[in-house]
Scaffold this active site. Sequence first.
Site, PDB file in Angstrom:
ATOM      1  N   GLU A   1      32.079  50.505  57.135  1.00  0.00           N
ATOM      2  CA  GLU A   1      30.958  50.865  55.307  1.00  0.00           C
ATOM      3  C   GLU A   1      30.040  50.769  55.725  1.00  0.00           C
ATOM      4  O   GLU A   1      29.278  50.506  54.313  1.00  0.00           O
ATOM      5  CB  GLU A   1      31.912  50.265  54.425  1.00  0.00           C
ATOM      6  CG  GLU A   1      33.466  50.143  54.771  1.00  0.00           C
ATOM      7  CD  GLU A   1      34.129  49.679  53.424  1.00  0.00           C
ATOM      8  OE1 GLU A   1      34.541  50.364  52.426  1.00  0.00           O
ATOM      9  OE2 GLU A   1      34.048  48.398  53.124  1.00  0.00           O
TER      10      GLU A   1
ATOM     11  N   HIS B   1      27.749  43.679  50.491  1.00  0.00           N
ATOM     12  CA  HIS B   1      29.457  43.735  49.850  1.00  0.00           C
ATOM     13  C   HIS B   1      30.522  42.868  50.151  1.00  0.00           C
ATOM     14  O   HIS B   1      30.745  42.178  51.044  1.00  0.00           O
ATOM     15  CB  HIS B   1      29.647  45.166  51.132  1.00  0.00           C
ATOM     16  CG  HIS B   1      31.066  45.657  50.408  1.00  0.00           C
ATOM     17  ND1 HIS B   1      31.815  45.930  49.332  1.00  0.00           N
ATOM     18  CD2 HIS B   1      32.411  45.965  51.730  1.00  0.00           C
ATOM     19  CE1 HIS B   1      32.907  46.644  49.540  1.00  0.00           C
ATOM     20  NE2 HIS B   1      32.852  46.636  50.529  1.00  0.00           N
TER      21      HIS B   1
ATOM     22  N   HIS C   1      34.350  41.496  48.310  1.00  0.00           N
ATOM     23  CA  HIS C   1      36.702  41.981  47.790  1.00  0.00           C
ATOM     24  C   HIS C   1      35.820  40.674  46.949  1.00  0.00           C
ATOM     25  O   HIS C   1      37.587  40.367  46.716  1.00  0.00           O
ATOM     26  CB  HIS C   1      37.168  41.698  49.071  1.00  0.00           C
ATOM     27  CG  HIS C   1      36.753  42.836  49.747  1.00  0.00           C
ATOM     28  ND1 HIS C   1      37.405  42.532  50.724  1.00  0.00           N
ATOM     29  CD2 HIS C   1      36.088  44.029  49.778  1.00  0.00           C
ATOM     30  CE1 HIS C   1      37.305  43.906  52.361  1.00  0.00           C
ATOM     31  NE2 HIS C   1      36.466  44.373  51.099  1.00  0.00           N
TER      32      HIS C   1
ATOM     33  N   HIS D   1      39.347  47.661  45.443  1.00  0.00           N
ATOM     34  CA  HIS D   1      38.152  46.885  46.542  1.00  0.00           C
ATOM     35  C   HIS D   1      37.429  46.000  46.547  1.00  0.00           C
ATOM     36  O   HIS D   1      37.412  44.662  46.960  1.00  0.00           O
ATOM     37  CB  HIS D   1      37.496  48.655  46.905  1.00  0.00           C
ATOM     38  CG  HIS D   1      36.830  48.615  47.953  1.00  0.00           C
ATOM     39  ND1 HIS D   1      36.093  50.000  48.423  1.00  0.00           N
ATOM     40  CD2 HIS D   1      36.036  47.608  48.824  1.00  0.00           C
ATOM     41  CE1 HIS D   1      35.673  49.411  50.273  1.00  0.00           C
ATOM     42  NE2 HIS D   1      35.731  47.869  49.641  1.00  0.00           N
TER      43      HIS D   1
END
Lengths: 239, 239, 239, 239
Positions: free
Chosen positions: D73, D92, D94, D162
């Site tokens: 990613e 990034h 979760h 996500h």
Amino acid sequence: MGLKLDLVVASRTLAEHGVIDAYGHASARSDTDPQRYLMARNVAPELVTEEDILEYDLDSNPVDANGRAVYHERFIHGEIYKKRPDVMAIVHNHSHAVIPFACTGVALQPIFHMSAFIGLGVPGWDIRDAKKGTDLLVRDAYLGEHLARALGKHPAVLMRGHGSTVVGENIQRAVGRSIYLDINARMQLDAIALAGDDRPIVFMDEAEVAANVSWQNYERAWELWKKKALARLAQEAAR
Amino acid sequence: MGLKLDLVVASRTLAEHGVIDAYGHASARSDTDPQRYLMARNVAPELVTEEDILEYDLDSNPVDANGRAVYHERFIHGEIYKKRPDVMAIVHNHSHAVIPFACTGVALQPIFHMSAFIGLGVPGWDIRDAKKGTDLLVRDAYLGEHLARALGKHPAVLMRGHGSTVVGENIQRAVGRSIYLDINARMQLDAIALAGDDRPIVFMDEAEVAANVSWQNYERAWELWKKKALARLAQEAAR
Amino acid sequence: MGLKLDLVVASRTLAEHGVIDAYGHASARSDTDPQRYLMARNVAPELVTEEDILEYDLDSNPVDANGRAVYHERFIHGEIYKKRPDVMAIVHNHSHAVIPFACTGVALQPIFHMSAFIGLGVPGWDIRDAKKGTDLLVRDAYLGEHLARALGKHPAVLMRGHGSTVVGENIQRAVGRSIYLDINARMQLDAIALAGDDRPIVFMDEAEVAANVSWQNYERAWELWKKKALARLAQEAAR
Amino acid sequence: MGLKLDLVVASRTLAEHGVIDAYGHASARSDTDPQRYLMARNVAPELVTEEDILEYDLDSNPVDANGRAVYHERFIHGEIYKKRPDVMAIVHNHSHAVIPFACTGVALQPIFHMSAFIGLGVPGWDIRDAKKGTDLLVRDAYLGEHLARALGKHPAVLMRGHGSTVVGENIQRAVGRSIYLDINARMQLDAIALAGDDRPIVFMDEAEVAANVSWQNYERAWELWKKKALARLAQEAAR
């Protein structure tokens, strides 16, 4: 790393994540004889070492127990291995966020991509449908077979008042799925509270689930879990 | 392992699980004189060592305090031991998930097989029914006796605005029940949110409860808790 | 143990309980000059040592900073010490369970005897009533005085979008109240969910509150917290 | 302290706060070449060391991987750096409390002053709007660019099913915002439960948000996180 050490890593990782406490167990199908599986003797997962891992036949008789006590619920494992040649590892656990779903019949749905496998279906099982008046433990082959039938071709089955059983094509998948089943349940509970009666919850759709489960092996996580479990083992050995 | 060390293990295990913090206490009936019980002097459970364990008569007078302060609420223990010859261990705790049940009168019910004993009935007790205007502490034999009556023949009693008191035929059972009482409360709260007004929650039925409580001794857990507590004690001693 | 070490213990205990993270601060009125108070320089509470503790006058000017940066929000402390001669210690914190109450205007009520002081009244304060368009920080004496007025004679005041400020006649009381304010908020939130629209929640009544706050000093807890904080300090020193 | 070590601190701090587990990643724009960014090879953030940090061009090609695997990613990072010259760091993650918002479309709003940046707007992104039937991962430049467009000029973007992606003008800001995004989500969920249908929730208003985000750099927190992360690194090196 051999299967026995993998099971030690699995047991300690599941305890570390609160997915199992003193109860629950992880097993793996033998890599030399598909009619056998490996699982610890009757001991808390957090204490498991390679020496505790025994071999069982698919009727869940220990082959080499030498008088050591075994888990009452070993039949969960044996009966599933019989019915599901694709399954190479199984985790039975009591993870806390999952039980409320099992007891209310609200279906778990994949709200989080790490938990995409839930989209393959997670049926519920009530031991009462097999036998009334039990202590809820899967204490014999009859109950194990009944549970295995409820699991069917799915990756996990919820057990009312008890927990869940999760399967995988390898140990890391059974462990990762167990951890992310619990996380998904917590997220879904929160989403239900947020959504109230008005808003829909957007879950992963079938095509998204299929695209995800085709490769999800929890590799990067397994590398971390292994490293941490081995460090703990080394620390214990040094005491 | 003697009773004193068992109580040290119990105290530290309960603290480790967040069931007690600096408050709460575990006791055991003496194994040499049923008219006596053992419990720590006034100290936080997490700090208890064997040297802190005192002996009390059933009127909750310490026999060998030598000037050391004792818990104000020792009468909880003495008065229950008087009324319940079957009880060999008691835990008084403030576990967080249980208080909201005690203050709303929502009945705890056995949603999880590790907490099956709840199916034997967990009555509520409001200290106001015994005496108005207290600080909520069970500071004398009158209040202790009143609480013991509310407990009756049950395994635990909820105390409004305060916590609960849990009993067992041995220490590990009183400790295990205390831990799983809190876990059951959390699961039941989540199940109530999930169920909303439409869905029933399936609890363990009477026959299932009976089948479970007949043997549940939290043996495997106790082995783990003991091992971890003894390791911590060794670490402290090494400092 | 001197006041400076007490503040070190307080800071680390609050961090350990998640009541403060890198932000929030504990202060104590000087025991030699009531027109002075002690508080750390601008540093995360978890890192505070005795060397970090500075002296401030009641206008919140540091007396001995020697160029070290100080907390922007020190005016919370100075202005309350001015108005409340009975207050000897103050904790400003961001504890997570409290903010939702501060932002919805739901009154905190004493649901747990360790939190009985809430029954003395915990008013809310919205900084907008003092000044519009702030960053929510209490950056000057005007805002501090406005907050101190909202606190009035109470043991704590909620700050909308920010947290709370808790006072006591000594450090351990300010610390204990901060910890049990958060716990009470969590329990009350759960009780509201359980009670739904139908059931009343039974809180402590006025007489019970009065009987409890007259003596509650969190002594046993303070002994534990001190012991643990000093052990951590010794460990850091040994590195 | 160089950027590489800053990224190590960032990765370990995010793991310590439960904002990322074995997944998620932090990056920083190179301080010598704005057309490059730094990010770890494919490894769990909790294990990252300076040796794991690679350089990528803005098309997300690793410059110096030497055969080491990279994150699938990485395009999240490259595409945002292309579109947002002001952005110097990206996380990034979760984080668990955020996903239920992403899946129900309930807007995150700034309920806590440490999370004021949410008032700048946190849009949602559904990968289905870019491409149907994905595994939800941002596996190519097309998806990365689509996400970057949804982010627009905002400090964060929620990703359905996500997690989220959070940006900042420096690393500590991207890390601090990631942590306080999760905390704000948890507080907002609790406030929604408390408020029910009757009470309004008071969020920070526009002027308050503007006054706060103008300076909020999480400096004091960063000092703490750095100190703790470096201590852990030293401990690992000593093994």
